[in-house]
Design a protein around this motif. Structure first.
Motif, PDB file in Angstrom:
ATOM      1  N   LEU A   1      -5.532   4.489  -1.296  1.00  0.00           N
ATOM      2  CA  LEU A   1      -5.135   5.295  -2.466  1.00  0.00           C
ATOM      3  C   LEU A   1      -3.669   5.065  -2.801  1.00  0.00           C
ATOM      4  CD1 LEU A   1      -6.931   8.709  -1.803  1.00  0.00           C
ATOM      5  CD2 LEU A   1      -7.479   7.016  -3.567  1.00  0.00           C
ATOM      6  N   GLY A   2      -2.829   4.965  -1.758  1.00  0.00           N
ATOM      7  CA  GLY A   2      -1.409   4.724  -1.991  1.00  0.00           C
ATOM      8  C   GLY A   2      -1.164   3.404  -2.700  1.00  0.00           C
ATOM      9  N   ILE A   3      -1.895   2.363  -2.304  1.00  0.00           N
ATOM     10  CA  ILE A   3      -1.744   1.057  -2.936  1.00  0.00           C
ATOM     11  C   ILE A   3      -2.223   1.104  -4.383  1.00  0.00           C
ATOM     12  CG2 ILE A   3      -2.536  -1.343  -2.899  1.00  0.00           C
ATOM     13  CD1 ILE A   3      -2.693  -1.083   0.157  1.00  0.00           C
ATOM     14  N   VAL A   4      -3.366   1.754  -4.605  1.00  0.00           N
ATOM     15  CA  VAL A   4      -3.897   1.863  -5.971  1.00  0.00           C
ATOM     16  C   VAL A   4      -2.923   2.610  -6.860  1.00  0.00           C
ATOM     17  CG1 VAL A   4      -5.726   2.873  -7.383  1.00  0.00           C
ATOM     18  CG2 VAL A   4      -6.307   1.688  -5.262  1.00  0.00           C
ATOM     19  N   MET A   5      -2.405   3.750  -6.375  1.00  0.00           N
ATOM     20  CA  MET A   5      -1.476   4.552  -7.170  1.00  0.00           C
ATOM     21  C   MET A   5      -0.160   3.822  -7.409  1.00  0.00           C
ATOM     22  SD  MET A   5      -3.122   7.116  -8.084  1.00  0.00           S
ATOM     23  CE  MET A   5      -1.746   7.927  -8.895  1.00  0.00           C
ATOM     24  N   THR A   6       0.189   2.907  -6.506  1.00  0.00           N
ATOM     25  CA  THR A   6       1.399   2.108  -6.692  1.00  0.00           C
ATOM     26  C   THR A   6       1.340   1.331  -8.006  1.00  0.00           C
ATOM     27  OG1 THR A   6       1.853   1.882  -4.328  1.00  0.00           O
ATOM     28  CG2 THR A   6       2.734   0.163  -5.764  1.00  0.00           C
ATOM     29  N   PHE A   7       0.169   0.811  -8.321  1.00  0.00           N
ATOM     30  CA  PHE A   7       0.017   0.008  -9.538  1.00  0.00           C
ATOM     31  C   PHE A   7      -0.272   0.844 -10.772  1.00  0.00           C
ATOM     32  CE2 PHE A   7      -0.843  -3.033  -6.127  1.00  0.00           C
ATOM     33  CZ  PHE A   7      -0.116  -4.131  -6.552  1.00  0.00           C
ATOM     34  N   LEU A   8      -0.690   2.104 -10.573  1.00  0.00           N
ATOM     35  CA  LEU A   8      -1.033   2.951 -11.708  1.00  0.00           C
ATOM     36  C   LEU A   8       0.115   3.870 -12.126  1.00  0.00           C
ATOM     37  CD1 LEU A   8      -4.693   4.032 -10.811  1.00  0.00           C
ATOM     38  CD2 LEU A   8      -3.939   2.174 -12.318  1.00  0.00           C
ATOM     39  N   THR A   9       1.051   4.126 -11.224  1.00  0.00           N
ATOM     40  CA  THR A   9       2.146   5.052 -11.503  1.00  0.00           C
ATOM     41  C   THR A   9       3.327   4.307 -12.117  1.00  0.00           C
ATOM     42  OG1 THR A   9       1.469   6.357  -9.585  1.00  0.00           O
ATOM     43  CG2 THR A   9       3.646   6.815 -10.509  1.00  0.00           C
ATOM     44  N   PRO A  10       3.853   4.797 -13.230  1.00  0.00           N
ATOM     45  CA  PRO A  10       5.000   4.113 -13.856  1.00  0.00           C
ATOM     46  C   PRO A  10       6.282   4.286 -13.049  1.00  0.00           C
ATOM     47  CG  PRO A  10       4.492   6.156 -15.023  1.00  0.00           C
ATOM     48  CD  PRO A  10       3.398   5.957 -14.013  1.00  0.00           C
ATOM     49  N   ASN A  11       7.218   3.355 -13.249  1.00  0.00           N
ATOM     50  CA  ASN A  11       8.551   3.403 -12.636  1.00  0.00           C
ATOM     51  C   ASN A  11       8.507   3.452 -11.111  1.00  0.00           C
ATOM     52  OD1 ASN A  11       9.745   3.537 -15.255  1.00  0.00           O
ATOM     53  ND2 ASN A  11       9.345   5.740 -15.301  1.00  0.00           N
ATOM     54  N   VAL A  12       7.574   2.710 -10.539  1.00  0.00           N
ATOM     55  CA  VAL A  12       7.453   2.628  -9.087  1.00  0.00           C
ATOM     56  C   VAL A  12       7.899   1.247  -8.622  1.00  0.00           C
ATOM     57  CG1 VAL A  12       5.776   2.482  -7.203  1.00  0.00           C
ATOM     58  CG2 VAL A  12       5.651   4.361  -8.814  1.00  0.00           C
ATOM     59  N   ASN A  13       8.603   1.210  -7.504  1.00  0.00           N
ATOM     60  CA  ASN A  13       9.012  -0.066  -6.923  1.00  0.00           C
ATOM     61  C   ASN A  13       7.813  -0.675  -6.191  1.00  0.00           C
ATOM     62  OD1 ASN A  13      10.209  -2.241  -5.687  1.00  0.00           O
ATOM     63  ND2 ASN A  13      11.635  -1.041  -4.437  1.00  0.00           N
ATOM     64  N   ILE A  14       7.014  -1.428  -6.923  1.00  0.00           N
ATOM     65  CA  ILE A  14       5.784  -2.000  -6.372  1.00  0.00           C
ATOM     66  C   ILE A  14       6.083  -2.904  -5.179  1.00  0.00           C
ATOM     67  CG2 ILE A  14       3.818  -3.500  -6.863  1.00  0.00           C
ATOM     68  CD1 ILE A  14       3.903  -2.511  -9.744  1.00  0.00           C
ATOM     69  N   LEU A  15       7.095  -3.741  -5.315  1.00  0.00           N
ATOM     70  CA  LEU A  15       7.453  -4.648  -4.226  1.00  0.00           C
ATOM     71  C   LEU A  15       7.863  -3.875  -2.976  1.00  0.00           C
ATOM     72  CD1 LEU A  15       9.502  -7.320  -6.211  1.00  0.00           C
ATOM     73  CD2 LEU A  15       7.237  -7.624  -5.192  1.00  0.00           C
ATOM     74  N   GLY A  16       8.598  -2.781  -3.160  1.00  0.00           N
ATOM     75  CA  GLY A  16       9.023  -1.967  -2.035  1.00  0.00           C
ATOM     76  C   GLY A  16       7.837  -1.390  -1.280  1.00  0.00           C
ATOM     77  N   HIS A  17       6.834  -0.893  -2.017  1.00  0.00           N
ATOM     78  CA  HIS A  17       5.647  -0.332  -1.384  1.00  0.00           C
ATOM     79  C   HIS A  17       4.880  -1.398  -0.605  1.00  0.00           C
ATOM     80  CE1 HIS A  17       5.188   3.519  -4.048  1.00  0.00           C
ATOM     81  NE2 HIS A  17       6.427   3.324  -3.648  1.00  0.00           N
ATOM     82  N   LEU A  18       4.620  -2.521  -1.256  1.00  0.00           N
ATOM     83  CA  LEU A  18       3.800  -3.566  -0.646  1.00  0.00           C
ATOM     84  C   LEU A  18       4.488  -4.190   0.564  1.00  0.00           C
ATOM     85  CD1 LEU A  18       2.341  -5.363  -3.799  1.00  0.00           C
ATOM     86  CD2 LEU A  18       1.288  -3.592  -2.374  1.00  0.00           C
ATOM     87  N   PHE A  19       5.775  -4.513   0.429  1.00  0.00           N
ATOM     88  CA  PHE A  19       6.476  -5.131   1.545  1.00  0.00           C
ATOM     89  C   PHE A  19       6.790  -4.128   2.647  1.00  0.00           C
ATOM     90  CE2 PHE A  19       6.988  -8.644  -1.376  1.00  0.00           C
ATOM     91  CZ  PHE A  19       6.937  -9.748  -0.532  1.00  0.00           C
ATOM     92  N   GLY A  20       6.907  -2.849   2.308  1.00  0.00           N
ATOM     93  CA  GLY A  20       7.030  -1.836   3.348  1.00  0.00           C
ATOM     94  C   GLY A  20       5.768  -1.770   4.194  1.00  0.00           C
TER      95      GLY A  20
END
Length: 258
Positions: free
Chosen positions: A168-187
């Motif tokens: 769910l966290g990964i999915v919401m990463t791509f659906l939520t605006p103004n999120v550091n996608i790279l930060g989430h994925l590489f974290g």
């Protein structure tokens, strides 16, 4: 592993690293925002934000490498700070006990720093970011490594819980605006990469070890144990309701301010 029913005192005593990290999140968040509300009567709020944010250009061109660490502790929006702080309170304690204080800090900060390095290398020079999300996803990465390769450290129910939450966290990463996608994925990747070394001598987390009431060498029988158990269950339920009430009050107060 992920159900919290402690009092504030027992939580602070059993999980001091989580307590301090959460306190830093909230103190800096309030400092920055109250400084704005008071028109600078509380000093240095904007200075902390401007000099602590992870600005790609400042890191690459000016050598301000502290910006790879400081964003982990900074939040600007109410939802952002509450999401990260509550996630830390829910998912951090088991790892703090399993890894130990020192290793937990290294994994938490290490995942966040790796996420920030990836963000710096793969974004434009004007890109700016703050938040502990990279570190939080690092914790998810450690748990996912357990689910896949160290099933001796996590039971089936908690494995399902963390798997669903991570997805769910990964999915919401791509659906939520103004999120550091790279930060989430590489974290997430960083946490999974650090996990093998830091989980080498780890033991499964058990609530009984944290809340042991009887010494290891003491054996006893209490005829009122069932009565006490009912009382304790009632107290636990009251604590849960109390924690939820406090959280709702805090959210309501902060939301009315910002």
């Amino acid at each position: 592993m992920f159900i919290r029913n402690e009092t504030f005192y027992s939580f602070r005593k059993n999980y001091p690293v989580i307590t301090w990290l959460t306190a830093i999140h909230l103190i800096l968040f309030l400092w920055i925002n109250l400084s704005r509300i008071t028109g600078g009567l509380i000093p240095l709020g904007e200075w902390i934000l401007q000099n602590g944010a992870g600005v790609t250009g400042a890191i690459q061109f000016n050598g301000e490498y502290w910006r790879l660490i400081t964003p982990i502790f900074l939040h600007e929006g109410t939802q952002h700070v509450l999401f990260n702080s509550i996630s830390l309170i829910l998912f951090g304690p088991a790892l703090e006990r399993m890894l130990g204080k020192g290793k937990f800090i290294v994994v938490y900060l290490g995942a966040g720093i790796i996420a920030n390095i990836a963000t710096t290398l793969l974004t434009g020079f004007s890109y700016s970011h703050i938040g502990a999300s990279g570190s939080i996803f690092g914790l998810f990465g450690v748990y996912l490594y357990m689910v896949l390769y160290r099933k001796d450290l996590i039971d089936a129910m908690n494995a399902r819980i963390i798997s669903v939450i991570a997805i769910l966290g990964i999915v919401m990463t791509f659906l939520t605006p103004n999120v550091n996608i790279l930060g989430h994925l590489f974290g997430l990747i960083a946490g999974a990469a650090l996990a093998p070394a830091f989980l080498k001598n780890a033991r499964p987390f058990t609530v009984m070890e944290v809340h042991r009431r009887v010494p290891d060498d003491e054996i006893g029988f209490n005829p009122d144990r069932w009565k006490k158990r009912r009382i304790l269950n009632g107290r636990k339920a009251s604590r849960i309701v109390g924690w939820i009430f406090v959280a709702l009050v805090i959210i309501g107060i902060i939301s009315s301010l910002f």
